[in-house]
Each structure stands twice: as C-alpha cells, then as structure tokens.
Design a protein around this motif. Structure first.
Motif, PDB file in Angstrom:
ATOM      1  N   ALA A 114       0.830  -1.207   0.000  1.00  0.00           N
ATOM      2  CA  ALA A 114       0.000   0.000   0.000  1.00  0.00           C
ATOM      3  C   ALA A 114       0.862   1.253   0.000  1.00  0.00           C
ATOM      4  O   ALA A 114       0.403   2.342  -0.378  1.00  0.00           O
ATOM      5  CB  ALA A 114      -0.923   0.004   1.215  1.00  0.00           C
ATOM      6  N   GLU A 115       2.136   1.127   0.401  1.00  0.00           N
ATOM      7  CA  GLU A 115       3.039   2.272   0.462  1.00  0.00           C
ATOM      8  C   GLU A 115       3.827   2.467  -0.832  1.00  0.00           C
ATOM      9  O   GLU A 115       4.568   3.441  -0.964  1.00  0.00           O
ATOM     10  CB  GLU A 115       4.004   2.098   1.635  1.00  0.00           C
ATOM     11  CG  GLU A 115       3.289   2.009   2.988  1.00  0.00           C
ATOM     12  CD  GLU A 115       4.245   1.718   4.126  1.00  0.00           C
ATOM     13  OE1 GLU A 115       5.475   1.669   3.887  1.00  0.00           O
ATOM     14  OE2 GLU A 115       3.766   1.535   5.262  1.00  0.00           O
ATOM     15  N   THR A 117       3.752   3.699  -4.113  1.00  0.00           N
ATOM     16  CA  THR A 117       2.875   4.570  -4.898  1.00  0.00           C
ATOM     17  C   THR A 117       3.312   4.758  -6.342  1.00  0.00           C
ATOM     18  O   THR A 117       2.519   5.204  -7.173  1.00  0.00           O
ATOM     19  CB  THR A 117       2.776   5.945  -4.225  1.00  0.00           C
ATOM     20  OG1 THR A 117       4.107   6.464  -4.032  1.00  0.00           O
ATOM     21  CG2 THR A 117       2.089   5.826  -2.864  1.00  0.00           C
ATOM     22  N   ASP A 118       4.579   4.441  -6.647  1.00  0.00           N
ATOM     23  CA  ASP A 118       5.051   4.566  -8.027  1.00  0.00           C
ATOM     24  C   ASP A 118       6.314   3.742  -8.203  1.00  0.00           C
ATOM     25  O   ASP A 118       6.810   3.116  -7.260  1.00  0.00           O
ATOM     26  CB  ASP A 118       5.292   6.024  -8.409  1.00  0.00           C
ATOM     27  CG  ASP A 118       6.265   6.741  -7.472  1.00  0.00           C
ATOM     28  OD1 ASP A 118       7.267   6.117  -7.046  1.00  0.00           O
ATOM     29  OD2 ASP A 118       6.041   7.927  -7.170  1.00  0.00           O
ATOM     30  N   GLU A 148      -2.569  -6.543  -3.555  1.00  0.00           N
ATOM     31  CA  GLU A 148      -3.709  -5.874  -4.200  1.00  0.00           C
ATOM     32  C   GLU A 148      -3.872  -4.427  -3.747  1.00  0.00           C
ATOM     33  O   GLU A 148      -4.624  -3.659  -4.356  1.00  0.00           O
ATOM     34  CB  GLU A 148      -4.993  -6.661  -3.912  1.00  0.00           C
ATOM     35  CG  GLU A 148      -5.629  -6.432  -2.561  1.00  0.00           C
ATOM     36  CD  GLU A 148      -4.841  -7.004  -1.384  1.00  0.00           C
ATOM     37  OE1 GLU A 148      -5.143  -6.633  -0.230  1.00  0.00           O
ATOM     38  OE2 GLU A 148      -3.942  -7.839  -1.623  1.00  0.00           O
ATOM     39  N   GLU A 149      -3.174  -4.028  -2.695  1.00  0.00           N
ATOM     40  CA  GLU A 149      -3.300  -2.668  -2.174  1.00  0.00           C
ATOM     41  C   GLU A 149      -2.337  -1.687  -2.836  1.00  0.00           C
ATOM     42  O   GLU A 149      -2.368  -0.492  -2.532  1.00  0.00           O
ATOM     43  CB  GLU A 149      -3.073  -2.678  -0.662  1.00  0.00           C
ATOM     44  CG  GLU A 149      -4.119  -3.484   0.106  1.00  0.00           C
ATOM     45  CD  GLU A 149      -3.832  -3.516   1.584  1.00  0.00           C
ATOM     46  OE1 GLU A 149      -2.901  -2.814   2.031  1.00  0.00           O
ATOM     47  OE2 GLU A 149      -4.531  -4.242   2.313  1.00  0.00           O
ATOM     48  N   CYS A 150      -1.497  -2.181  -3.729  1.00  0.00           N
ATOM     49  CA  CYS A 150      -0.540  -1.306  -4.417  1.00  0.00           C
ATOM     50  C   CYS A 150      -1.308  -0.282  -5.255  1.00  0.00           C
ATOM     51  O   CYS A 150      -2.071  -0.653  -6.149  1.00  0.00           O
ATOM     52  CB  CYS A 150       0.395  -2.130  -5.294  1.00  0.00           C
ATOM     53  SG  CYS A 150       1.619  -1.141  -6.185  1.00  0.00           S
ATOM     54  N   PRO A 151      -1.136   1.026  -4.988  1.00  0.00           N
ATOM     55  CA  PRO A 151      -1.937   2.052  -5.682  1.00  0.00           C
ATOM     56  C   PRO A 151      -1.366   2.500  -7.026  1.00  0.00           C
ATOM     57  O   PRO A 151      -1.881   3.459  -7.611  1.00  0.00           O
ATOM     58  CB  PRO A 151      -1.918   3.209  -4.675  1.00  0.00           C
ATOM     59  CG  PRO A 151      -0.592   3.082  -3.998  1.00  0.00           C
ATOM     60  CD  PRO A 151      -0.303   1.596  -3.921  1.00  0.00           C
ATOM     61  N   VAL A 152      -0.342   1.836  -7.520  1.00  0.00           N
ATOM     62  CA  VAL A 152       0.242   2.236  -8.806  1.00  0.00           C
ATOM     63  C   VAL A 152      -0.819   2.126  -9.902  1.00  0.00           C
ATOM     64  O   VAL A 152      -1.477   1.085 -10.026  1.00  0.00           O
ATOM     65  CB  VAL A 152       1.451   1.346  -9.155  1.00  0.00           C
ATOM     66  CG1 VAL A 152       1.968   1.650 -10.557  1.00  0.00           C
ATOM     67  CG2 VAL A 152       2.567   1.561  -8.135  1.00  0.00           C
ATOM     68  N   PRO A 153      -1.033   3.150 -10.706  1.00  0.00           N
ATOM     69  CA  PRO A 153      -2.032   3.091 -11.781  1.00  0.00           C
ATOM     70  C   PRO A 153      -1.719   1.968 -12.770  1.00  0.00           C
ATOM     71  O   PRO A 153      -0.564   1.700 -13.082  1.00  0.00           O
ATOM     72  CB  PRO A 153      -1.899   4.456 -12.461  1.00  0.00           C
ATOM     73  CG  PRO A 153      -1.299   5.345 -11.424  1.00  0.00           C
ATOM     74  CD  PRO A 153      -0.383   4.473 -10.627  1.00  0.00           C
ATOM     75  N   ALA A 155      -2.946  -1.192 -12.279  1.00  0.00           N
ATOM     76  CA  ALA A 155      -3.228  -2.451 -11.577  1.00  0.00           C
ATOM     77  C   ALA A 155      -2.253  -3.561 -11.921  1.00  0.00           C
ATOM     78  O   ALA A 155      -1.048  -3.397 -11.838  1.00  0.00           O
ATOM     79  CB  ALA A 155      -4.671  -2.867 -11.844  1.00  0.00           C
ATOM     80  N   GLU A 185      -8.380 -10.888  -5.750  1.00  0.00           N
ATOM     81  CA  GLU A 185      -7.660  -9.841  -6.473  1.00  0.00           C
ATOM     82  C   GLU A 185      -6.241 -10.248  -6.826  1.00  0.00           C
ATOM     83  O   GLU A 185      -5.425  -9.395  -7.171  1.00  0.00           O
ATOM     84  CB  GLU A 185      -7.657  -8.561  -5.639  1.00  0.00           C
ATOM     85  CG  GLU A 185      -9.053  -8.019  -5.366  1.00  0.00           C
ATOM     86  CD  GLU A 185      -9.030  -6.734  -4.566  1.00  0.00           C
ATOM     87  OE1 GLU A 185      -8.336  -5.795  -4.989  1.00  0.00           O
ATOM     88  OE2 GLU A 185      -9.694  -6.672  -3.524  1.00  0.00           O
TER      89      GLU A 185
END
Length: 204
Positions: A114-115, A117-118, A148-153, A155, A185
């Motif tokens: 989740a941390e 972000t890119d 599944e919590e990785c926020p990188v656009p 998916a 997911e």
C-alpha cells in the motif's frame, strides 16, 4: 487460503493482543493452517472461520499445512479474505527464519505494498535493498504484503512490470519471495510471471 483451529473453549478473532483493551478470559492455543491452492477437496469451516474437523485433512500430500511450517518452503503466495490474518501469518513465517547472516541467510525486506505509490518508491523500497542484500551474500527474503493494495495506476499490468524490473536486476536463485494478497484480487498474470522465475512457486 487461511483457516484456524482453536484448542480450548475460546474462538480465534484476528485482533491485536492488547490486554488493556481486550480482557483474556480463557487461555487458548490457536493453530493456523494454509490450504494448498491445488487442493481438489473442500475444507470445512464454521461461521467463525474455524476448522470443524481438521484431523483428517492435516498433513499428508496436498493436506493442510501449519502456517509456521511454511518457513521451510521456498517462495509462495499466501491468499485470503480481508482480515483473515495474512499479514500476521507472514510475520510468523518470517520469525521462523534464521537470523541475517546465519547459515547463508540474508536480510528480510518486508514491504507493505500500500506504500508503493510509483516505480520510484518500488525501486527505493524493494529493488535497492534486495540487490544490496544479495551482493552482501546470503539469501534475501522479500515479503510483499497486500499485493492488491498497491496504488500504482494500471493495476496488474503495472505491477507485473515492476516485478519484471526486480527480476532483471536481482538473481532469483538468491531471493526468496513471499507474497500476501486477497484471494479475489490475485492477478493470474503475476502468478505466471513469478512461477516462471521461482521454480515450485506455491500458492496457499
């Protein structure tokens, strides 16, 4: 997936052990098990996620595996529903590993996805410490918790690209990968990528 079996008269709730907030009424030993992803037979759970009759399914080829025993295995993915205790289970598995520098064991790199972000954060939190650990000698254990919590656009495809970057720069034979993810997911393409890089990559 994960299942629990409590010995005693209390049931397991996946909560932090804080005796100031939650009184402990009954001492109970809770056993956690992982279900191999290749199982064809069902696993019977009660309404609290406890095994109803675990004796006939524990042990043996394709049977349930105690979570802590997975420390002896190679790389794998641990799947489960939200709140099933994947992070707790991964922590218990890592705790069973030899200390860094012991018997060829390198450092453990634990990354909450989740941390990430890119791609820059992935490089800083994953690629750099993993490659440094491998260069120092010993087998590095990388834990990617909450895939599944990785926020990188992008998916799954974007995540697969990040994993490819890791595998291009790190010697997979000197790396042990543990992944935690929600069952629904878990990207099939990522599993195929990891299974190709890590022979015998398991799924529980």
């Amino acid at each position: 997936g994960l299942a629990g079996h409590g010995r005693g008269h209390a049931c397991l709730s996946w909560r932090k052990r804080n005796t100031d907030q939650v009184p402990v009424r009954f001492p109970v030993r809770v056993e956690r098990f992982a279900v191999p992803g290749c199982r064809d037979t069902g696993v019977f759970l009660d309404d609290l996620g406890m095994l109803e009759a675990p004796g006939f399914v524990i042990g043996g080829p394709g049977g349930l595996v105690e979570v802590e025993a997975l420390a002896a295995d190679g790389s794998f993915c641990l799947l489960g529903e939200p709140g099933a205790g994947k992070t707790t289970a991964l922590g218990a598995i890592v705790a069973q590993l030899p200390g860094s520098g012991d018997a060829g064991q390198g450092p453990v790199v634990f990354v909450p996805m989740a941390e990430v972000t890119d791609a820059g954060v992935f490089r800083e939190r994953v690629i750099v410490p993993v490659t440094a650990g491998i260069s120092a000698g010993g087998r590095v254990t990388l834990v990617l918790d909450g895939l599944e919590e990785c926020p990188v656009p992008g998916a799954g495809k974007a995540l697969a690209g990040l994993l490819r970057q890791l595998l291009q720069q790190a010697d997979a034979s000197a790396l042990r990968l543990l992944v935690g993810c929600r069952s629904a997911e878990y990207p099939p393409g990522n599993h195929e990528l990891l299974a190709a890089a890590f022979p015998g990559f398991g799924r529980y």
